[in-house]
Structure formats: structure tokens, C-alpha cells
Write a protein that holds these residues in place. Structure first.
Motif, PDB file in Angstrom:
ATOM      1  N   LYS A 196       0.819  -1.216   0.000  1.00 60.50           N
ATOM      2  CA  LYS A 196       0.000   0.000   0.000  1.00 60.50           C
ATOM      3  C   LYS A 196       0.855   1.269   0.000  1.00 60.50           C
ATOM      4  CE  LYS A 196      -3.686   0.009   2.593  1.00 60.50           C
ATOM      5  NZ  LYS A 196      -4.622  -0.193   3.718  1.00 60.50           N
ATOM      6  N   GLN A 197       1.930   1.262   0.780  1.00 65.27           N
ATOM      7  CA  GLN A 197       2.774   2.460   0.894  1.00 65.27           C
ATOM      8  C   GLN A 197       3.880   2.511  -0.158  1.00 65.27           C
ATOM      9  OE1 GLN A 197       4.272   2.389   4.900  1.00 65.27           O
ATOM     10  NE2 GLN A 197       2.423   3.316   5.720  1.00 65.27           N
ATOM     11  N   GLY A 198       4.222   1.362  -0.708  1.00 62.95           N
ATOM     12  CA  GLY A 198       5.361   1.267  -1.603  1.00 62.95           C
ATOM     13  C   GLY A 198       6.596   0.878  -0.806  1.00 62.95           C
ATOM     14  N   ILE A 199       7.502   0.208  -1.449  1.00 66.54           N
ATOM     15  CA  ILE A 199       8.739  -0.223  -0.793  1.00 66.54           C
ATOM     16  C   ILE A 199       9.841  -0.286  -1.839  1.00 66.54           C
ATOM     17  CG2 ILE A 199       8.145  -2.684  -1.014  1.00 66.54           C
ATOM     18  CD1 ILE A 199       9.615  -3.090   1.683  1.00 66.54           C
ATOM     19  N   ASN A 200      10.993   0.218  -1.470  1.00 67.99           N
ATOM     20  CA  ASN A 200      12.127   0.299  -2.412  1.00 67.99           C
ATOM     21  C   ASN A 200      11.660   0.980  -3.693  1.00 67.99           C
ATOM     22  OD1 ASN A 200      13.720  -1.023  -0.473  1.00 67.99           O
ATOM     23  ND2 ASN A 200      13.111  -3.019  -1.247  1.00 67.99           N
ATOM     24  N   ALA A 201      11.805   0.333  -4.840  1.00 72.50           N
ATOM     25  CA  ALA A 201      11.405   0.959  -6.105  1.00 72.50           C
ATOM     26  C   ALA A 201       9.920   0.769  -6.419  1.00 72.50           C
ATOM     27  CB  ALA A 201      12.242   0.395  -7.257  1.00 72.50           C
ATOM     28  N   MET A 202       9.223  -0.029  -5.613  1.00 74.84           N
ATOM     29  CA  MET A 202       7.799  -0.273  -5.865  1.00 74.84           C
ATOM     30  C   MET A 202       6.976   0.929  -5.425  1.00 74.84           C
ATOM     31  SD  MET A 202       5.495  -3.398  -4.488  1.00 74.84           S
ATOM     32  CE  MET A 202       3.884  -2.988  -3.880  1.00 74.84           C
ATOM     33  N   PRO A 203       6.168   1.460  -6.333  1.00 76.23           N
ATOM     34  CA  PRO A 203       5.332   2.608  -5.963  1.00 76.23           C
ATOM     35  C   PRO A 203       4.179   2.178  -5.057  1.00 76.23           C
ATOM     36  CG  PRO A 203       4.844   1.913  -8.194  1.00 76.23           C
ATOM     37  CD  PRO A 203       5.994   1.064  -7.729  1.00 76.23           C
TER      38      PRO A 203
END
Length: 127
Positions: free
Chosen positions: A96-103
Motif C-alpha cells: 500500500k505504501q510502496g517499498i524500495n522501487a515499488m510505488p
């Protein structure tokens, strides 16, 4: 001469032991690098439910079906082992928040929490 032979023998023994130790560690940790078979499988995997498959294809497949993106490969158990240890609530929060390069929302702005969880479970090979 004797000391040169002894030094070489020690060097070879050290290399053999170090190599064995590295192989042992690799066996214990699981192979994080996907094989060609893993990659081909990830490229063709789709959720069974049509609506979920549509969301997967438009949002997740870009990173989770290709090696080298930093995202765990869909269906590759070794790559999902560490993320799954965080537990589903943390994985869902990260999605939901994004992590590393994942939006944030993994590019699926219209996904519900339940759909995100289903997508995570699918990619992790739990469904």
C-alpha cells in the motif's frame, strides 16, 4: 622448496574449505537467483480469477515477472521466503505504501486490500 609446496597445499586446502562453506551456505539459504525455468514460469503465471489476472497484468507483471528489477519473481519460492517472514499485515502495508522501487499500491490504485493480499499470495505461490 618444501615450504613452497606446503604453502601451496595450505592455499589449496583453504580454497577447498572456503568453496565448500559457500556451497553449504547457498544450500541453506535457498537459491535466490531464478533459473531460466523459473523466469519462463513467472512470465506465464496468471491468477485463475479473471478480474485478479487483469489487475496482475496491468500492475504487477512488469516487475514481478522479470529478473533484475529488485522485485521477488512471481512463483519463485526462494525469493519470497524472506518477504513472507514479515507476515501478511506487513507485506500488505508495504504494498500500500510502496517499498524500495515499488510505488504505492504497486501501480494498482483501484485494488482493494483484499485484492492486494490475493495478488501477494498469488505471486508468493500461496494460491
Amino acid at each position: 622448496m618444501f615450504f613452497t609446496v606446503l604453502a601451496r597445499a595450505r592455499s589449496l586446502a583453504f580454497c577447498a574449505l572456503a568453496g565448500a562453506a559457500l556451497l553449504g551456505l547457498a544450500a541453506c539459504s535457498g537459491n535466490l537467483e531464478p533459473s531460466d525455468k523459473d523466469i519462463r514460469r513467472a512470465e506465464t503465471l496468471r491468477p485463475k480469477a479473471a478480474a485478479l489476472a487483469e489487475r496482475y497484468e496491468r500492475s504487477c507483471i512488469t516487475c514481478h515477472a522479470r529478473p533484475g528489477t529488485g522485485a521477488p519473481l512471481s512463483g519463485h519460492a526462494a525469493a519470497w521466503k524472506k518477504p513472507l517472514q514479515k507476515g501478511m499485515p506487513q507485506l500488505l502495508q508495504s504494498a500500500k505504501q510502496g517499498i524500495n522501487a515499488m510505488p504505492a499500491m504497486g501501480m494498482c490504485q483501484d485494488c482493494s486490500d483484499a485484492e492486494l493480499e490475493q495478488l501477494i499470495r498469488f505471486m508468493a505461490g500461496q494460491e
